[in-house]
Design a protein around this motif. Structure first.
Motif, PDB file in Angstrom:
ATOM      1  N   CYS A  11       0.844  -1.200   0.000  1.00 39.86           N
ATOM      2  CA  CYS A  11       0.000   0.000   0.000  1.00 39.86           C
ATOM      3  C   CYS A  11       0.878   1.250   0.000  1.00 39.86           C
ATOM      4  O   CYS A  11       0.628   2.202  -0.736  1.00 39.86           O
ATOM      5  N   VAL A  37      -7.388  -1.098  -2.726  1.00 39.73           N
ATOM      6  CA  VAL A  37      -6.812  -2.004  -1.728  1.00 39.73           C
ATOM      7  C   VAL A  37      -6.794  -3.435  -2.273  1.00 39.73           C
ATOM      8  O   VAL A  37      -5.817  -4.170  -2.096  1.00 39.73           O
ATOM      9  N   ARG A  40      -3.897  -4.046  -4.304  1.00 45.54           N
ATOM     10  CA  ARG A  40      -2.680  -4.178  -3.499  1.00 45.54           C
ATOM     11  C   ARG A  40      -2.551  -5.608  -2.971  1.00 45.54           C
ATOM     12  O   ARG A  40      -1.489  -6.208  -3.004  1.00 45.54           O
TER      13      ARG A  40
END
Length: 253
Positions: A11, A37, A40
DNA sequence: TGCCATTGTATGGACCTTCG
DNA sequence: CGAAGGTCCATACAATGGCA
Protein backbone atom coordinates in the motif's frame (compact mmCIF):
# COMPACT_ATOMS: atom_id res chain seq x y z
CA UNK A 1 6.72 -12.07 6.41
CA UNK A 2 3.28 -11.66 7.91
CA UNK A 3 0.51 -10.95 5.44
CA UNK A 4 -0.40 -7.54 6.92
CA UNK A 5 3.17 -6.45 6.64
CA UNK A 6 3.19 -7.30 2.96
CA UNK A 7 -0.13 -5.58 2.37
CA UNK A 8 0.95 -2.51 4.29
CA UNK A 9 4.27 -2.22 2.47
CA UNK A 10 2.58 -2.66 -0.90
CA UNK A 11 0.00 0.00 0.00
CA UNK A 12 2.77 2.39 0.93
CA UNK A 13 4.72 1.61 -2.23
CA UNK A 14 1.64 2.24 -4.37
CA UNK A 15 0.82 5.44 -2.52
CA UNK A 16 4.37 6.74 -2.84
CA UNK A 17 4.57 5.75 -6.52
CA UNK A 18 1.29 7.52 -7.15
CA UNK A 19 -0.77 4.50 -8.16
CA UNK A 20 -4.13 6.22 -8.51
CA UNK A 21 -7.58 5.34 -7.27
CA UNK A 22 -10.04 4.88 -10.13
CA UNK A 23 -13.53 6.19 -9.66
CA UNK A 24 -16.01 3.48 -10.53
CA UNK A 25 -18.93 5.76 -11.35
CA UNK A 26 -20.06 9.29 -10.57
CA UNK A 27 -22.18 8.14 -7.66
CA UNK A 28 -19.76 5.56 -6.34
CA UNK A 29 -18.78 6.23 -2.82
CA UNK A 30 -17.67 2.92 -1.61
CA UNK A 31 -15.92 0.78 -4.19
CA UNK A 32 -13.18 3.01 -5.56
CA UNK A 33 -10.85 2.80 -2.59
CA UNK A 34 -11.85 -0.75 -1.84
CA UNK A 35 -10.79 -1.71 -5.35
CA UNK A 36 -7.48 0.04 -4.86
CA UNK A 37 -6.81 -2.00 -1.73
CA UNK A 38 -7.93 -5.13 -3.57
CA UNK A 39 -5.28 -4.50 -6.22
CA UNK A 40 -2.68 -4.18 -3.50
CA UNK A 41 -3.64 -7.51 -1.94
CA UNK A 42 -3.56 -9.01 -5.39
CA UNK A 43 -0.10 -7.55 -6.00
CA UNK A 44 1.07 -9.37 -2.88
CA UNK A 45 -0.13 -12.61 -4.40
CA UNK A 46 -2.47 -13.24 -1.49
CA UNK A 47 -5.65 -15.19 -2.19
CA UNK A 48 -8.84 -13.71 -0.75
CA UNK A 49 -12.57 -14.26 -0.80
CA UNK A 50 -14.31 -11.75 -3.03
CA UNK A 51 -15.80 -8.97 -0.89
CA UNK A 52 -19.57 -8.61 -1.01
CA UNK A 53 -21.50 -5.62 0.13
CA UNK A 54 -22.31 -7.12 3.48
CA UNK A 55 -19.19 -9.07 4.24
CA UNK A 56 -17.05 -8.34 7.24
CA UNK A 57 -14.23 -7.81 6.99
CA UNK A 58 -14.23 -6.80 3.33
CA UNK A 59 -11.26 -8.91 2.25
CA UNK A 60 -10.80 -12.28 3.90
CA UNK A 61 -7.56 -14.04 3.15
CA UNK A 62 -7.78 -17.68 2.27
CA UNK A 63 -4.39 -18.91 3.43
CA UNK A 64 -4.02 -16.73 6.53
CA UNK A 65 -6.50 -16.27 9.38
CA UNK A 66 -6.65 -12.60 8.57
CA UNK A 67 -8.99 -10.08 6.99
CA UNK A 68 -9.03 -6.42 5.97
CA UNK A 69 -11.81 -3.94 6.48
CA UNK A 70 -11.45 -0.95 4.19
CA UNK A 71 -12.48 2.58 5.05
CA UNK A 72 -12.09 5.42 2.62
CA UNK A 73 -12.26 8.99 3.83
CA UNK A 74 -12.24 12.24 1.90
CA UNK A 75 -9.47 14.66 2.73
CA UNK A 76 -9.88 17.32 3.84
CA UNK A 77 -13.11 16.19 5.39
CA UNK A 78 -14.38 14.33 8.31
CA UNK A 79 -11.42 13.38 10.40
CA UNK A 80 -12.50 12.78 13.98
CA UNK A 81 -14.63 9.74 13.40
CA UNK A 82 -16.28 7.51 10.84
CA UNK A 83 -19.61 5.73 10.61
CA UNK A 84 -19.38 2.08 11.42
CA UNK A 85 -23.04 1.41 10.81
CA UNK A 86 -24.23 -1.78 12.41
CA UNK A 87 -20.70 -3.08 12.77
CA UNK A 88 -18.66 -2.57 15.89
CA UNK A 89 -14.97 -2.65 15.12
CA UNK A 90 -13.15 -5.62 16.51
CA UNK A 91 -9.76 -7.22 16.26
CA UNK A 92 -11.08 -10.69 15.81
CA UNK A 93 -14.02 -11.93 13.80
CA UNK A 94 -14.87 -15.60 13.32
CA UNK A 95 -11.36 -16.60 14.25
CA UNK A 96 -9.79 -14.10 11.89
CA UNK A 97 -7.54 -11.24 12.84
CA UNK A 98 -9.14 -8.06 11.54
CA UNK A 99 -7.05 -5.17 10.27
CA UNK A 100 -8.51 -1.85 9.21
CA UNK A 101 -7.19 -0.07 6.18
CA UNK A 102 -7.97 3.63 6.36
CA UNK A 103 -7.12 5.66 3.31
CA UNK A 104 -7.66 9.31 2.62
CA UNK A 105 -8.04 10.79 -0.82
CA UNK A 106 -8.81 14.28 -2.20
CA UNK A 107 -12.36 15.50 -2.49
CA UNK A 108 -14.05 14.42 -5.69
CA UNK A 109 -13.84 16.91 -8.52
CA UNK A 110 -16.17 16.95 -11.45
CA UNK A 111 -14.72 15.12 -14.42
CA UNK A 112 -11.74 13.80 -12.50
CA UNK A 113 -11.86 10.04 -12.28
CA UNK A 114 -8.42 9.33 -10.90
CA UNK A 115 -6.87 10.59 -7.73
CA UNK A 116 -4.05 9.72 -5.37
CA UNK A 117 -4.03 8.29 -1.88
CA UNK A 118 -3.08 11.11 0.48
CA UNK A 119 -2.21 9.00 3.47
CA UNK A 120 -3.17 5.75 5.09
CA UNK A 121 -3.23 3.84 8.33
CA UNK A 122 -3.44 0.11 8.64
CA UNK A 123 -4.37 -0.76 12.19
CA UNK A 124 -5.41 -3.85 14.07
CA UNK A 125 -9.12 -3.79 14.94
CA UNK A 126 -8.35 -4.04 18.64
CA UNK A 127 -6.79 -0.59 18.42
CA UNK A 128 -10.30 0.74 17.79
CA UNK A 129 -12.10 -1.59 20.18
CA UNK A 130 -10.56 -4.30 22.32
CA UNK A 131 -13.76 -6.21 22.99
CA UNK A 132 -14.50 -9.35 21.00
CA UNK A 133 -17.49 -10.69 22.95
CA UNK A 134 -20.20 -8.22 22.08
CA UNK A 135 -22.50 -9.46 19.36
CA UNK A 136 -24.22 -6.71 17.45
CA UNK A 137 -27.91 -7.05 16.65
CA UNK A 138 -30.41 -4.61 15.21
CA UNK A 139 -34.03 -5.15 16.09
CA UNK A 140 -37.17 -3.64 14.67
CA UNK A 141 -40.85 -3.75 15.43
CA UNK A 142 -44.03 -2.64 13.79
CA UNK A 143 -46.98 -0.95 15.45
CA UNK A 144 -45.89 2.63 15.68
CA UNK A 145 -47.96 5.59 14.48
CA UNK A 146 -51.69 6.37 14.56
CA UNK A 147 -52.40 3.52 12.21
CA UNK A 148 -50.02 1.16 13.87
CA UNK A 149 -48.38 0.26 10.62
CA UNK A 150 -45.07 2.05 10.92
CA UNK A 151 -41.97 0.03 11.49
CA UNK A 152 -39.26 1.21 13.80
CA UNK A 153 -35.73 0.08 13.24
CA UNK A 154 -33.45 0.22 16.21
CA UNK A 155 -30.41 0.54 14.10
CA UNK A 156 -27.24 1.10 15.98
CA UNK A 157 -24.90 3.29 14.02
CA UNK A 158 -21.58 3.17 15.77
CA UNK A 159 -19.41 6.22 15.29
CA UNK A 160 -15.79 5.38 15.91
CA UNK A 161 -12.74 7.62 16.23
CA UNK A 162 -10.44 7.27 13.24
CA UNK A 163 -6.79 6.37 13.80
CA UNK A 164 -5.94 9.82 12.41
CA UNK A 165 -7.82 11.30 15.35
CA UNK A 166 -6.48 8.80 17.87
CA UNK A 167 -2.83 9.02 16.96
CA UNK A 168 -0.84 12.15 16.20
CA UNK A 169 1.83 11.92 13.54
CA UNK A 170 -0.24 9.91 11.09
CA UNK A 171 -1.13 12.70 8.63
CA UNK A 172 0.41 12.63 5.21
CA UNK A 173 2.18 9.32 5.71
CA UNK A 174 1.50 5.61 5.83
CA UNK A 175 1.44 3.98 9.25
CA UNK A 176 0.96 0.43 10.45
CA UNK A 177 -0.40 -0.03 13.97
CA UNK A 178 -0.14 -3.53 15.37
CA UNK A 179 -0.47 -5.05 18.83
CA UNK A 180 2.82 -4.90 20.72
CA UNK A 181 3.04 -8.69 20.84
CA UNK A 182 2.82 -8.91 17.08
CA UNK A 183 6.12 -10.24 15.78
CA UNK A 184 7.24 -8.00 12.96
CA UNK A 185 9.35 -9.93 10.51
CA UNK A 186 10.07 -7.49 7.73
CA UNK A 187 13.25 -5.47 8.03
CA UNK A 188 11.51 -2.83 5.91
CA UNK A 189 9.39 -1.84 8.90
CA UNK A 190 10.72 0.70 11.37
CA UNK A 191 9.07 1.28 14.71
CA UNK A 192 8.01 4.91 15.14
CA UNK A 193 5.99 4.88 18.32
CA UNK A 194 4.20 3.09 21.14
CA UNK A 195 0.52 3.55 21.76
CA UNK A 196 -1.19 2.36 24.93
CA UNK A 197 -4.95 2.31 25.14
CA UNK A 198 -6.48 1.83 28.58
CA UNK A 199 -9.85 0.20 29.24
CA UNK A 200 -12.50 2.27 31.00
CA UNK A 201 -13.97 1.47 34.42
CA UNK A 202 -17.54 0.95 33.33
CA UNK A 203 -18.90 -0.42 30.10
CA UNK A 204 -22.25 0.38 28.55
CA UNK A 205 -24.57 -2.59 28.58
CA UNK A 206 -28.01 -1.24 27.62
CA UNK A 207 -30.08 1.79 26.82
CA UNK A 208 -33.72 2.86 26.73
CA UNK A 209 -35.45 5.43 24.61
CA UNK A 210 -38.61 7.16 25.81
CA UNK A 211 -40.62 8.16 22.77
CA UNK A 212 -42.73 10.67 24.66
CA UNK A 213 -39.95 12.65 26.24
CA UNK A 214 -37.26 11.77 23.71
CA UNK A 215 -35.02 10.99 26.64
CA UNK A 216 -32.44 8.30 26.31
CA UNK A 217 -30.94 6.62 29.33
CA UNK A 218 -27.89 4.43 29.29
CA UNK A 219 -26.93 1.73 31.76
CA UNK A 220 -23.42 0.77 32.67
CA UNK A 221 -21.76 -2.06 34.54
CA UNK A 222 -18.27 -2.40 35.94
CA UNK A 223 -15.82 -3.41 33.26
CA UNK A 224 -14.14 -6.67 34.26
CA UNK A 225 -11.14 -5.50 32.25
CA UNK A 226 -11.00 -2.06 33.83
CA UNK A 227 -7.55 -0.55 33.69
CA UNK A 228 -6.12 -3.12 31.34
CA UNK A 229 -3.61 -1.54 29.02
CA UNK A 230 -3.60 -2.63 25.41
CA UNK A 231 -0.22 -1.91 23.92
CA UNK A 232 0.36 -1.16 20.26
CA UNK A 233 3.32 -0.22 18.15
CA UNK A 234 3.40 2.02 15.13
CA UNK A 235 5.61 1.24 12.16
CA UNK A 236 6.58 2.90 8.92
CA UNK A 237 8.19 1.76 5.77
CA UNK A 238 11.94 2.34 5.97
CA UNK A 239 12.82 5.76 4.62
CA UNK A 240 9.19 6.85 4.31
CA UNK A 241 8.80 9.33 7.13
CA UNK A 242 10.32 6.91 9.60
CA UNK A 243 11.75 9.74 11.69
CA UNK A 244 8.34 11.21 12.39
CA UNK A 245 6.99 9.65 15.56
CA UNK A 246 3.46 8.56 16.30
CA UNK A 247 1.81 9.06 19.69
CA UNK A 248 -1.63 8.81 21.18
CA UNK A 249 -3.53 12.08 21.35
CA UNK A 250 -5.37 13.16 24.47
CA UNK A 251 -8.53 11.09 24.59
CA UNK A 252 -11.86 12.80 24.07
CA UNK A 253 -14.37 12.31 26.84
C1' DT B 1 -47.74 -30.77 -5.16
C1' DG B 2 -43.15 -29.73 -5.22
C1' DC B 3 -39.93 -26.58 -7.60
C1' DC B 4 -38.28 -22.48 -9.20
C1' DA B 5 -38.69 -17.71 -10.80
C1' DT B 6 -40.36 -13.43 -9.50
C1' DT B 7 -41.57 -9.90 -6.36
C1' DG B 8 -41.45 -7.77 -1.82
C1' DT B 9 -39.31 -6.56 2.64
C1' DA B 10 -35.47 -6.16 5.91
C1' DT B 11 -30.74 -5.32 6.61
C1' DG B 12 -26.40 -3.15 6.18
C1' DG B 13 -22.81 -0.05 4.00
C1' DA B 14 -21.45 4.38 2.85
C1' DC B 15 -21.59 8.73 2.53
C1' DC B 16 -23.88 13.70 2.69
C1' DT B 17 -26.20 17.88 4.85
C1' DT B 18 -27.61 20.83 8.31
C1' DC B 19 -27.51 23.12 12.54
C1' DG B 20 -25.76 24.78 16.83
C1' DC C 1 -16.14 22.10 13.49
C1' DG C 2 -18.82 17.83 15.44
C1' DA C 3 -23.23 15.71 16.38
C1' DA C 4 -27.48 14.59 14.67
C1' DG C 5 -30.31 13.67 11.09
C1' DG C 6 -30.80 12.18 6.28
C1' DT C 7 -30.28 9.85 1.56
C1' DC C 8 -29.41 6.19 -1.47
C1' DC C 9 -29.34 1.60 -2.78
C1' DA C 10 -27.14 -3.22 -3.13
C1' DT C 11 -27.94 -7.50 -1.10
C1' DA C 12 -30.02 -11.20 1.83
C1' DC C 13 -33.89 -13.35 2.91
C1' DA C 14 -38.99 -14.26 2.78
C1' DA C 15 -43.26 -14.66 0.39
C1' DT C 16 -45.86 -15.54 -3.59
C1' DG C 17 -47.49 -17.52 -7.61
C1' DG C 18 -46.94 -20.10 -12.07
C1' DC C 19 -46.38 -24.31 -13.98
C1' DA C 20 -44.85 -28.99 -15.12
Amino acid sequence: MGAVEQVFLECERARADGDLIQRVSASDKEYHFQNWVGERIEACGLAYDEPGRNTYPDFRLVNHPEGYEVKGLEFPGREADYDSNSQVPTGNHNGREVFYVFGRYPKAERGVDEYPVVDLVVCHGSFLNADTDYVHKNKSFRGFGSYGDILIRDRKMYVVPTPFALAAGTAGLATLIAPADYQVQSSELVQVGELNRVEIDEVLVSYEFNMQTNEMVTHKEPNPNAGIVHQFRAYRSRGAGDTKTVALKEPRS
